[in-house]
Design a protein around this motif. Structure first.
Motif, short mmCIF file in Angstrom:
data_model
loop_
_atom_site.label_atom_id
_atom_site.label_comp_id
_atom_site.label_asym_id
_atom_site.label_seq_id
_atom_site.Cartn_x
_atom_site.Cartn_y
_atom_site.Cartn_z
N TYR A 1 3.48 5.38 -7.64
CA TYR A 1 2.57 5.66 -8.77
C TYR A 1 1.48 6.68 -8.51
CZ TYR A 1 4.69 1.17 -9.96
OH TYR A 1 5.60 0.17 -10.19
N ASN A 2 1.31 7.12 -7.28
CA ASN A 2 0.12 7.92 -6.97
C ASN A 2 0.44 8.96 -5.90
OD1 ASN A 2 -2.53 8.57 -7.17
ND2 ASN A 2 -3.32 6.52 -6.68
N LEU A 3 1.47 9.75 -6.18
CA LEU A 3 1.99 10.65 -5.15
C LEU A 3 0.97 11.72 -4.71
CD1 LEU A 3 4.63 10.70 -3.62
CD2 LEU A 3 5.54 12.30 -5.30
N GLU A 4 -0.03 11.96 -5.55
CA GLU A 4 -1.04 12.94 -5.13
C GLU A 4 -1.84 12.45 -3.93
OE1 GLU A 4 -3.32 11.13 -8.75
OE2 GLU A 4 -1.22 11.50 -8.21
N ARG A 5 -1.77 11.15 -3.64
CA ARG A 5 -2.47 10.60 -2.46
C ARG A 5 -1.57 10.63 -1.21
NH1 ARG A 5 -4.00 6.15 -1.33
NH2 ARG A 5 -5.88 6.74 -0.22
N ARG A 6 -0.40 11.24 -1.31
CA ARG A 6 0.56 11.21 -0.19
C ARG A 6 -0.04 11.69 1.13
NH1 ARG A 6 6.12 14.04 -1.26
NH2 ARG A 6 4.70 15.14 -2.63
N GLU B 1 0.84 -1.21 0.00
CA GLU B 1 0.00 0.00 0.00
C GLU B 1 0.87 1.26 0.00
OE1 GLU B 1 -3.03 -0.40 3.06
OE2 GLU B 1 -3.26 -2.49 2.44
N PHE B 2 1.96 1.21 0.71
CA PHE B 2 2.92 2.32 0.76
C PHE B 2 3.53 2.57 -0.63
CE2 PHE B 2 7.54 3.10 2.19
CZ PHE B 2 7.36 4.44 2.52
N TRP B 3 3.97 1.48 -1.28
CA TRP B 3 4.60 1.63 -2.61
C TRP B 3 3.61 2.18 -3.63
CZ3 TRP B 3 6.44 -4.03 -2.07
CH2 TRP B 3 7.54 -4.08 -1.21
N LYS B 4 2.34 1.72 -3.56
CA LYS B 4 1.33 2.20 -4.53
C LYS B 4 1.32 3.71 -4.54
CE LYS B 4 -2.07 -1.31 -4.08
NZ LYS B 4 -3.26 -1.58 -3.30
N VAL B 5 1.38 4.31 -3.36
CA VAL B 5 1.34 5.77 -3.26
C VAL B 5 2.66 6.38 -3.75
CG1 VAL B 5 1.09 7.74 -1.69
CG2 VAL B 5 -0.30 5.67 -1.34
N PHE B 6 3.77 5.92 -3.23
CA PHE B 6 5.05 6.61 -3.47
C PHE B 6 5.68 6.27 -4.83
CE2 PHE B 6 4.19 7.51 0.85
CZ PHE B 6 4.67 8.79 1.01
N LEU C 1 -2.38 6.07 7.33
CA LEU C 1 -1.23 5.53 8.08
C LEU C 1 -1.47 5.44 9.59
CD1 LEU C 1 1.67 4.46 7.92
CD2 LEU C 1 2.45 6.83 8.14
N PRO C 2 -2.06 6.48 10.23
CA PRO C 2 -2.26 6.38 11.69
C PRO C 2 -3.04 5.13 12.10
CG PRO C 2 -2.62 8.63 10.97
CD PRO C 2 -2.44 7.80 9.72
N VAL D 1 -3.24 12.05 2.03
CA VAL D 1 -4.33 11.17 2.50
C VAL D 1 -3.71 9.95 3.17
CG1 VAL D 1 -6.28 9.72 1.78
CG2 VAL D 1 -5.86 11.92 0.64
N TYR D 2 -2.68 9.40 2.53
CA TYR D 2 -2.03 8.21 3.08
C TYR D 2 -1.37 8.54 4.43
CZ TYR D 2 1.28 4.46 3.87
OH TYR D 2 1.99 3.44 4.47
#
Ligand SMILES: N[C@@H](CCC(=O)N[C@@H](CS)C(=O)NCC(=O)O)C(=O)O
Length: 221
Positions: free
Chosen positions: A117-122, A110-115, A130-131, A124-125
């Motif tokens: 391919y989908n950095l605009e969700r950083r 889930e972490f890799w998906k954001v960082f 994450l919490p 939100v993640y």
């Protein structure tokens, strides 16, 4: 011949294996497969040998120890762990270890998906999703010394340590609300051989992700 750990020259899915090899005093050779510069990010250094190495399921990381040839990072971790009695001593510990390894892999994906391919969700993640995940890991750890067992460090501690440290690398304050995880991180960094390795020039500090990930591209701007 020394065992060989093959991977990209990144931390992503290999650094916890490197840490485990260091901790268990296993002499090994890092084989880095290089990625060419942007915009092509040529991976032929790996693809030219991928199907010629006798691996059942060719992938990175791989680990070659004489006639034992492994891929799948958790299989590699367990192989090294079994040699060093680091896969849980009781059935309860083995159950906790299985859960933690799979949970950490879900966490990583889930972490890799954001960082990647989908950095605009950083945000939100990092701020919303994450919490919740960190609370679960914090509760699982409880007041134990290590995630699986209070007495002994296991291979699963290496994977979760590294993943959490990737988050710290991105946002140093990320663990501020999780005292027991912070104590775990500190305890891990103080381990024999790990402390020296982390301070040595041999230790790969970055990149955490491959150079073509959206995060690393942004860092180079
Ligand atoms: N489930 C595999 C995933 C392996 C994987 O996705 N490797 C990525 C790097 S993290 C890769 O670039 N593999 C090379 C390839 O697909 O040929 C594992 O845990 O080892």
């Amino acid at each position: 011949m020394l065992p060989v750990l093959g991977y990209w020259k990144t931390r992503t899915l290999a650094q916890h294996i490197r840490l485990l090899l260091v901790y268990t005093d296993t002499a090994f050779k890092d084989k880095y497969h290089h990625v060419g510069p942007e915009p092509d990010y040529d991976k032929s250094d790996w693809y030219s040998v991928k199907y010629k190495m006798g691996l059942d399921f060719p992938n990175l990381p791989y680990y070659i120890d004489d006639n034992v040839k492994l891929t799948q990072s958790t299989a590699i971790l367990r192989y090294i762990g079994r040699k060093n009695n680091m896969c849980g001593r009781t059935e309860e510990e083995r159950v906790r270890l299985d859960i933690l390894l799979s949970q950490t892999m879900d966490f990583a994906e889930e972490f890799w998906k954001v960082f990647y391919y989908n950095l605009e969700r950083r945000d939100v993640y990092l701020l919303k999703e994450l919490p919740v995940k960190l609370w679960d890991f914090s509760n699982f750890l409880g007041d134990r010394k290590w995630f699986v067992s209070n007495q002994d460090i296991t291979v699963a501690d290496f994977f979760i340590y590294e993943l959490l440290d990737h988050h710290v690398y991105i946002k140093p304050t990320i663990l501020d609300n999780y005292k027991n995880i912070q104590m775990f991180m500190q305890r891990f960094r103080e381990l024999p051989r790990i402390k020296e390795y982390l301070a040595s020039p041999d230790c790969l500090r970055g990149p955490v992700f491959n150079i073509y990930s959206q995060y690393e591209v942004e860092q180079r701007k």
